[in-house]
Motif scaffolding. Structure first.
Motif, PDB file in Angstrom:
ATOM      1  N   ILE A  78      -9.720   0.110  -3.698  1.00 57.85           N
ATOM      2  CA  ILE A  78      -9.291   1.275  -2.860  1.00 57.85           C
ATOM      3  C   ILE A  78      -8.258   1.233  -1.774  1.00 57.85           C
ATOM      4  O   ILE A  78      -7.253   2.336  -1.858  1.00 57.85           O
ATOM      5  N   GLU A  79      -7.785   0.085  -1.192  1.00 55.43           N
ATOM      6  CA  GLU A  79      -6.532  -0.038   0.112  1.00 55.43           C
ATOM      7  C   GLU A  79      -5.064  -0.271  -1.176  1.00 55.43           C
ATOM      8  O   GLU A  79      -3.990   0.606  -0.317  1.00 55.43           O
ATOM      9  N   LEU A 128     -13.938 -14.307  12.588  1.00 49.95           N
ATOM     10  CA  LEU A 128     -14.680 -12.703  12.563  1.00 49.95           C
ATOM     11  C   LEU A 128     -13.819 -11.917  12.805  1.00 49.95           C
ATOM     12  O   LEU A 128     -14.089 -10.842  13.055  1.00 49.95           O
ATOM     13  N   ALA A 179     -13.783  -2.051   0.191  1.00 48.79           N
ATOM     14  CA  ALA A 179     -13.289  -2.443   1.757  1.00 48.79           C
ATOM     15  C   ALA A 179     -13.576  -1.064   2.254  1.00 48.79           C
ATOM     16  O   ALA A 179     -13.710  -0.996   3.590  1.00 48.79           O
ATOM     17  N   GLY A 238     -10.804  -9.581  12.720  1.00 48.48           N
ATOM     18  CA  GLY A 238     -10.040  -9.279  12.146  1.00 48.48           C
ATOM     19  C   GLY A 238     -10.386  -9.268  10.019  1.00 48.48           C
ATOM     20  O   GLY A 238     -11.592  -9.376  10.415  1.00 48.48           O
ATOM     21  N   GLU A 239      -9.104  -8.980   9.236  1.00 42.15           N
ATOM     22  CA  GLU A 239      -9.823  -8.632   7.802  1.00 42.15           C
ATOM     23  C   GLU A 239      -8.652 -10.100   7.519  1.00 42.15           C
ATOM     24  O   GLU A 239      -7.504 -10.510   7.599  1.00 42.15           O
ATOM     25  N   SER A 275      -2.053   3.591   4.319  1.00 38.01           N
ATOM     26  CA  SER A 275      -1.865   3.162   5.765  1.00 38.01           C
ATOM     27  C   SER A 275      -1.614   3.854   6.691  1.00 38.01           C
ATOM     28  O   SER A 275      -1.533   5.181   6.756  1.00 38.01           O
ATOM     29  N   ALA A 276      -2.364   3.525   8.484  1.00 33.51           N
ATOM     30  CA  ALA A 276      -1.970   4.459   9.329  1.00 33.51           C
ATOM     31  C   ALA A 276      -1.194   4.182   9.400  1.00 33.51           C
ATOM     32  O   ALA A 276      -0.351   5.442  10.260  1.00 33.51           O
ATOM     33  N   LYS A 304      -6.001   3.474   7.518  1.00 35.87           N
ATOM     34  CA  LYS A 304      -6.443   2.196   8.111  1.00 35.87           C
ATOM     35  C   LYS A 304      -5.478   1.552   7.338  1.00 35.87           C
ATOM     36  O   LYS A 304      -5.108   0.580   6.628  1.00 35.87           O
ATOM     37  N   PHE A 306      -6.485  -4.712  10.449  1.00 34.49           N
ATOM     38  CA  PHE A 306      -8.052  -4.813  11.004  1.00 34.49           C
ATOM     39  C   PHE A 306      -9.453  -3.895   9.698  1.00 34.49           C
ATOM     40  O   PHE A 306     -10.479  -4.318  10.487  1.00 34.49           O
ATOM     41  N   GLY A 307      -8.465  -3.347   8.973  1.00 34.04           N
ATOM     42  CA  GLY A 307      -9.480  -2.489   8.403  1.00 34.04           C
ATOM     43  C   GLY A 307     -10.840  -2.027   8.841  1.00 34.04           C
ATOM     44  O   GLY A 307     -11.032  -0.742   9.681  1.00 34.04           O
ATOM     45  N   ALA A 308     -12.143  -1.359   8.309  1.00 38.46           N
ATOM     46  CA  ALA A 308     -12.867  -0.405   8.658  1.00 38.46           C
ATOM     47  C   ALA A 308     -13.595  -1.259   9.504  1.00 38.46           C
ATOM     48  O   ALA A 308     -13.727   0.015  10.819  1.00 38.46           O
ATOM     49  N   ASP A 309     -14.410  -1.956   9.743  1.00 43.65           N
ATOM     50  CA  ASP A 309     -15.154  -2.334  10.923  1.00 43.65           C
ATOM     51  C   ASP A 309     -13.931  -1.950  12.331  1.00 43.65           C
ATOM     52  O   ASP A 309     -14.358  -1.911  13.598  1.00 43.65           O
ATOM     53  N   SER A 310     -13.010  -2.714  12.760  1.00 45.66           N
ATOM     54  CA  SER A 310     -12.043  -2.803  13.584  1.00 45.66           C
ATOM     55  C   SER A 310     -11.281  -1.459  14.151  1.00 45.66           C
ATOM     56  O   SER A 310     -11.359  -1.428  15.069  1.00 45.66           O
ATOM     57  N   GLN A 321     -18.438  -8.741  15.688  1.00 46.89           N
ATOM     58  CA  GLN A 321     -16.529  -8.155  16.427  1.00 46.89           C
ATOM     59  C   GLN A 321     -16.969  -7.571  17.247  1.00 46.89           C
ATOM     60  O   GLN A 321     -16.999  -7.984  18.467  1.00 46.89           O
ATOM     61  N   ARG A 374       0.492  -1.093  -0.026  1.00 48.83           N
ATOM     62  CA  ARG A 374      -0.335   0.168   0.051  1.00 48.83           C
ATOM     63  C   ARG A 374       1.059   1.016  -0.381  1.00 48.83           C
ATOM     64  O   ARG A 374       2.581   1.339   0.064  1.00 48.83           O
TER      65      ARG A 374
END
Lengths: 193, 576
Positions: A121-122, A173, B329, A175-176, A127-128, B335, B339-343, B10, A73
């Motif tokens: 989009i990523e 469930l 996404a 994380g991604e 990134s952060a 971000k 973690f993505g948008a949700d976390s 989550q 990214r």
């Protein structure tokens, strides 16, 4: 005054000293000793060693722009990105002209390299941490054709390597799903033993 | 505003597990703080006695509220002074980072940082990896993470004692409360938590930074350090100060989806747990359940909005570009992929519903509605569930205001836990609310009216104002997260910020201890027909109403100029 020193000032000073020793020295030392014995690889930065050389950390992303590699990214860490001494994001707001200009240029660059499919989009947003070691499975799939062509491999052969470095969320469930860019590229180069 | 199913699951799994852990933990905290024997006593009791011996105090002697307050503030000031000096002289002390040389911290920055860590704020105008030595991080900053959180627990317990005791002149002994909170609660959980984090990839080493040659031939210097031990107490103590600049977005602080979930769990267990402590000490578990219900409902509402907002795409991206992009996404600027948008939305809510301020994504790059959630959470006073200790004493202030309003409605003297709430308590409770509002709005106004203040924001338009408002909300609320585009390391922001942090801490603790002292001295009256019960759904609804209405009335005008205007312009595609 003597009573103030005895019941207030001395306890304040002495408890700070006591806790500096207990929580500031003993505690990190104990955790370090246990961590180094039980989880030596993780505790030392999950470094990847190839033929005796450390080529990076599996947690810290690296910059890629060669066609035979998967690209990570955009990074706001340092002028050239992926500088671990300058971790951080762009902090640009959603209404920032600079952000929209950056995104537009990155979209053009990705499309010039990878063709006309919609760019995930990523791949066009920073990134952060500026050190994100991962991309999404969609962002990997988007680059498969380019990498296959540059390496003279079939797309399915590249996809098989991608699959080896794809991680699903914990219990599907938390994380991604992620694709690990550096390990994937090392594997493509045949360097991952 | 409904997020996707994985996001919902989550959040639900997180809150459910946190409550499951909080219940026994709350009982454990009550036992520890009342000096009863617990399973760790054989190991810790000798250390505890040793600390008392060094302090030369008698653990059975209690303090009046005034003496307790003097102890809290004096201890805090001693800590600030020591941390200031440690930063100024860090270059002469051992354990520098190696590789990345760091000198002494500049005076105004050292002052801001010392106040920040000693008020449990952890606002950071510096980047850890290039500013602080290992010794400053672990024997300075991390120690403050322990003791500022322990101070919060102490004050929460003092207030609870004040509410449940009858005709008592004293509310406990600060030095004993501080010692027990640290040794029995924070330290053991931190050791276990640090090792869990290491198992996920958080580093824990004293080795110097390492230089590697990347696959494409670049040179990369990777800073290391004793991170896991600091990370554990950073979350558990709702402190939030990152070892690295990127905080919990940095892969060495938060390497996996699971570590992220675990860090949120650490943030929540003590604030949730203290409601059970409160219920048990009040002799009625339902009193604690009511507070917990308020916290979970407000926290859930914020989580839904933040997650749903960040799952959206940025409407400012022009249609011609948007047509070439797959935005499924969500808003991914600032971000992390794992973690993505949700976390990211969930973490932002949890870290500001408490006074943590750790971030796993850059709040500054959230869509305005998503960024409004952390900002409004902080402005509600961080009581849902709030910081370690600070959340419980904060929500109890609103409970007192709540029974007062209920009392006005039925025309009876308000009571809480069988004690009459009178003019003195109401004045103190209102002081807390007014001081917080004053600090946030006054300093924001000063910053927007001066050149030094206006030089801060990175972004233009209403978002620039949001950055300033967020900064003073965060520092007054002792949160520590930021719209980090703001350039905070200037003389103006270092000094005003430190004032805001001190106001937010001491102007809250002193009136609260005054309430504790006053309530402790009262007799208990038997509940009558006119008593408004502080359990059950009606009370929960009333308390949520009071919290949200007070917060909204106070801050709506400022929010309208910031995130609300920002969202409207974002929807219209305006750029700055």
């Amino acid at each position: 005054m003597r009573s103030f020193i005895r019941t207030q000032l001395w306890p304040a000073v002495s408890i700070l000293l006591a806790f500096t020793v207990i929580t500031g020295l003993v505690y990190p030392a104990v955790v370090t000793v246990i961590a180094q014995v039980v989880f030596p690889s993780q505790a030392n930065g999950s470094m990847i060693v190839v033929d005796g050389n450390t080529v990076g950390s599996s947690l810290i992303g690296q910059a890629f722009d060669a066609p035979q590699y998967f690209w990570g990214r955009p990074s706001a860490a340092g002028a050239n990105g992926y500088d671990p001494t300058l971790s951080g994001g762009s902090n640009l707001s959603s209404t920032s002209q600079t952000l929209i200009t950056d995104i537009t240029q990155r979209v053009d660059a990705e499309r010039a390299a990878n063709g006309d499919a919609p760019v995930p989009i990523e791949l066009v947003t920073a990134s952060a941490s500026g050190l994100d070691p991962d991309i999404s499975p969609a962002a990997a799939e988007y680059q498969v054709a380019r990498v296959a062509k540059a390496r003279g491999m079939t797309e399915d052969a590249v996809r098989a390597v991608v699959a080896r470095h794809t991680t699903q969320p914990f219990l599907w469930l938390i994380g991604e799903p992620t694709v690990h860019v550096l390990e994937l590229n090392l594997d493509l180069d045949g360097l991952l033993k | 505003m409904i997020p996707s199913l994985p996001g919902l699951l989550q959040a639900m799994s997180l809150f459910a597990v946190a409550i499951l852990i909080a219940r026994p933990l709350g009982g454990y905290i009550r036992k520890v703080m009342e000096g009863e024997r617990v399973f760790l006593s054989p190991v810790i009791r000798p250390v505890e006695r040793g600390v008392y011996k060094v302090m030369r105090i008698d653990e059975t002697v209690e303090q009046r509220w005034t003496s307790y307050a003097v102890s809290v503030i004096l201890f805090s000031f001693v800590c600030i002074l020591a941390l200031y000096l440690q930063q100024r002289f860090q270059a002469s002390l051992p354990l520098d980072q190696g590789g990345v040389p760091v000198g002494p911290v500049a005076p105004d920055l050292a002052y801001n940082t010392a106040v920040s860590f000693d008020t449990n704020t952890n606002w950071q105008n510096y980047a850890g990896e290039t500013t602080m030595t290992y010794l400053t991080q672990m024997a300075g900053l991390a120690v403050r993470n322990f003791v500022s959180a322990a101070t919060g627990i102490a004050v929460a317990l003092a207030l609870t004692r004040g509410l449940v005791r009858k005709m008592s002149p004293t509310i406990g002994n600060f030095w004993v409360d501080l010692t027990r909170s640290t040794l029995y609660i924070l330290l053991p959980i931190s050791i276990v938590a640090a090792l869990v984090l290491v198992s996920q990839g958080v580093i824990q080493t004293f080795a110097s930074s390492i230089t590697v040659h990347t696959l494409q031939g670049a040179v990369q210097t990777i800073p290391l350090g004793p991170v896991a031990s600091q990370e554990a107490i950073k979350e558990l103590g709702t402190n939030g100060g990152g070892f690295f600049n990127a905080n919990s977005a940095h892969p060495f602080e938060n390497p996996t989806g699971l570590s992220d979930w675990f860090e949120m769990l650490l943030i929540l267990i003590i604030p949730f747990g203290l409601t059970f402590t409160f219920g048990r000490m009040a002799g009625n578990a339902r009193q604690g359940w009511a507070l917990l219900a308020v916290m979970v409902i407000v926290l859930s509402a914020g989580s839904l909005v933040a997650m749903a907002s960040e799952e959206r795409s940025n409407p400012s991206i022009p249609a011609a570009v948007a047509g070439e992009v797959n935005q499924s996404a969500g808003n991914m600027e600032g971000k992390e992929t794992r973690f993505g948008a949700d976390s990211s939305g969930l973490f932002a809510t949890v870290t500001t519903g408490t006074s943590t301020g750790a971030v796993n994504s850059m709040h500054d790059s959230f869509l305005p509605a998503g960024g409004l959630v952390p900002l409004f959470n902080i402005e509600l006073g961080e009581i849902t569930p709030g910081g370690v200790g600070a959340g419980l004493y904060g929500i109890l202030v609103f409970a007192i205001i709540g029974v007062f309003i209920a009392g006005l409605m039925v025309g009876r003297t308000p009571e809480f836990l069988g004690k009459k709430i009178e003019a003195y308590e109401m004045k103190m409770a209102m002081l807390v609310v007014l001081f917080l509002a004053f600090s946030i709005l006054f300093f924001t106004a000063v910053a927007t009216a001066t050149a030094a203040g206006k030089a801060g924001p990175l972004n233009g338009g209403p978002h620039g104002f949001s950055e300033i408002l967020y900064a003073f909300s965060s520092q007054t609320g002792n949160n520590g997260s930021a719209f980090a585009g703001l350039s905070g390391n200037t003389l103006f922001y270092n000094v005003t910020g430190a004032f805001a942090m001190m106001l937010g801490r001491y102007a809250m603790i002193v009136p609260i201890l005054a309430i504790a002292g006053s309530m402790a001295a009262k007799r208990r009256v038997a509940p009558s027909l006119g008593t408004f019960p502080t359990t059950g759904p009606i009370w929960v609804g009333l308390l949520i109403g009071v919290i949200v209405i007070v917060g909204a009335l106070t801050f709506f005008p400022a929010l309208a100029l910031g995130p609300i205007a920002d969202q409207l312009l974002n929807n219209a595609g305006r750029l700055f």
